[in-house]
Design an enzyme around this catalytic site. Structure first.
Site, PDB file in Angstrom:
ATOM      1  CE  LYS A 195      -3.497   2.428   2.677  1.00 55.91           C
ATOM      2  NZ  LYS A 195      -4.522   2.353   3.723  1.00 55.91           N
ATOM      3  CE  LYS A 199      -6.092   1.856  -0.439  1.00 58.89           C
ATOM      4  NZ  LYS A 199      -6.418   1.981   0.942  1.00 58.89           N
TER       5      LYS A 199
HETATM    6  C1  PBG Z   1      -7.466   3.241   5.846  1.00 59.16           C
HETATM    7  C2  PBG Z   1      -7.727   3.127   4.394  1.00 59.16           C
HETATM    8  C3  PBG Z   1      -7.582   4.099   3.395  1.00 59.16           C
HETATM    9  C4  PBG Z   1      -8.079   3.532   2.219  1.00 59.16           C
HETATM   10  C5  PBG Z   1      -8.452   2.233   2.524  1.00 59.16           C
HETATM   11  N1  PBG Z   1      -8.208   1.995   3.855  1.00 59.16           N
HETATM   12  C6  PBG Z   1      -7.151   5.517   3.483  1.00 59.16           C
HETATM   13  C7  PBG Z   1      -5.748   5.840   3.765  1.00 59.16           C
HETATM   14  O1  PBG Z   1      -4.862   5.006   3.890  1.00 59.16           O
HETATM   15  O2  PBG Z   1      -5.537   7.035   3.927  1.00 59.16           O
HETATM   16  C8  PBG Z   1      -8.190   4.233   0.899  1.00 59.16           C
HETATM   17  C9  PBG Z   1      -9.259   3.703  -0.004  1.00 59.16           C
HETATM   18  C10 PBG Z   1      -9.616   4.593  -1.140  1.00 59.16           C
HETATM   19  O3  PBG Z   1      -9.009   5.653  -1.380  1.00 59.16           O
HETATM   20  O4  PBG Z   1     -10.556   4.230  -1.836  1.00 59.16           O
HETATM   21  N2  PBG Z   1      -6.154   3.248   6.226  1.00 59.16           N
END
Ligand code: PBG
Length: 328
Positions: free
Chosen positions: A196, A249
């Site tokens: 991520k 992601k």
């Molecule tokens: C929580 C999380 C996030 C997303 C999924 N889980 C936000 C982040 O890390 O700031 C993003 C999902 C999206 O943008 O659709 N940590």
């Protein structure tokens, strides 16, 4: 000219016969936001078409997803009150826990995946506990993973089939697996957000979930977009710690990473086409600058071509319809 590649592009039938990438609705996962309260269905301004539901109205979202042909959902929660320790995340009567109980009862055939993170529940908006004060505070890894493990157990007890840690703390998959097993939840699977990145494309989500950090950013725990090989390290660590599935992601800007992870992963690989990717297409389509259906179908196809076994997307219900109509 011996080779004429256009021979295999001549008719719709021949194109359909030779296509390499085929999508099915069963690979789709639809993210849904639940918030505390009653009788609420509210629009999310930054994500046209997406809504926040209270636990009692949440089954309506499940019903329309199921009617569209989507059986897999991913839940995010917005608590009424936030605190420094993100206690709403692991409260027995937390908002996602309530939604899971309600959803499981009404739609037992659906697969419920619960996001595991503290950022929606902490007053400071970071994904874990803070160490230090003011703008120099940092997220404290090891005490955080204890709370994430507690969150995962609580969500699994409320009915989550799969827990999906998205916090990017080191060692959280192992801590979660250990805690699940110790609680007898050996059938609960872990879908790790193994890879991520610290991405600007999460912008609309932070409005949807009210989870923007109140100071600083997430670069101290999420990955640097400049780094590719590190993805392999993250994936391997999560597999060693017991991840059943891994995820990359965001989606489209990271096709190279997705392909690399797919080539090395012995477990199913997910791709999360995130909020910013959704909202960009929505905004362009609203202006008549591109054709939403074609753009979404193309993006989904490219993610699957690059290696996604599982596709997490806010367009899941529409995509399921287009798949049924033979558009993909
Ligand atoms: C929580 C999380 C996030 C997303 C999924 N889980 C936000 C982040 O890390 O700031 C993003 C999902 C999206 O943008 O659709 N940590």
């Amino acid at each position: 000219m011996l080779m004429r590649p256009r021979r295999l592009r001549r008719t719709a039938a021949i194109r359909a016969m030779v296509r390499e990438t085929r999508l099915g609705a069963s690979m789709l996962v639809y993210p849904i936001f639940v918030r505390e309260g009653r009788g609420i269905v509210e629009d999310i301004a930054a994500m046209p078409g997406q809504k926040r539901y209270s636990p009692d109205t949440f089954p309506r979202a499940l019903e329309s997803a199921a009617n569209a042909g989507v059986d897999n959902v991913l839940l995010f929660g917005l608590p009424e009150r936030k605190d420094e320790r993100g206690s709403g995340a692991y409260a027995e009567n937390g908002v996602v826990q309530q939604a899971l109980r309600e959803g499981k009862k009404r739609f037992p055939q659906m697969l419920f995946i619960a996001d595991v993170c503290l950022c929606e529940y902490t007053s400071h908006g970071h994904c874990g506990l803070l160490k230090g004060t003011g703008a120099s505070a940092v997220v404290d890894n090891d005490p955080t993973i204890e709370l994430l493990a507690q969150t995962a157990v609580s969500l699994a007890q409320a009915g989550a089939d799969v827990v999906a840690p998205s916090d990017m703390m080191d060692g959280r998959v192992g801590a979660i697996r250990g805690a699940l097993d110790a609680s007898g939840l050996t059938d609960t699977a872990v879908l790790s957000y193994a890879v991520k990145y610290a991405s600007a494309f999460y912008g609309p989500f932070r409005e949807a979930a009210g989870s923007a950090p109140s100071f600083g950013d997430r670069r101290g725990y999420q990955m640097d977009p400049r780094n590719g090989r590190e993805a392999i390290r993250e994936m391997e660590l999560d597999l060693e710690e017991g991840a059943d599935m891994v995820m990359v992601k965001p989606g489209l800007p990271y096709l190279d990473i997705l392909r690399m992870v797919k080539e090395r992963s012995p477990v199913p690989v997910g791709s999360y086409c995130v909020s910013g990717e959704y909202s960009m297409i929505k905004a362009a389509a609203a202006n008549g600058w591109l054709d939403e259906e074609r753009a979404v179908c193309e993006a989904a196809t490219c993610l699957v071509r690059a290696g996604a076994d599982i596709l997490i997307t806010y367009h899941a219900p529409e995509l399921a319809g287009w798949i049924r109509e033979g558009k993909l």
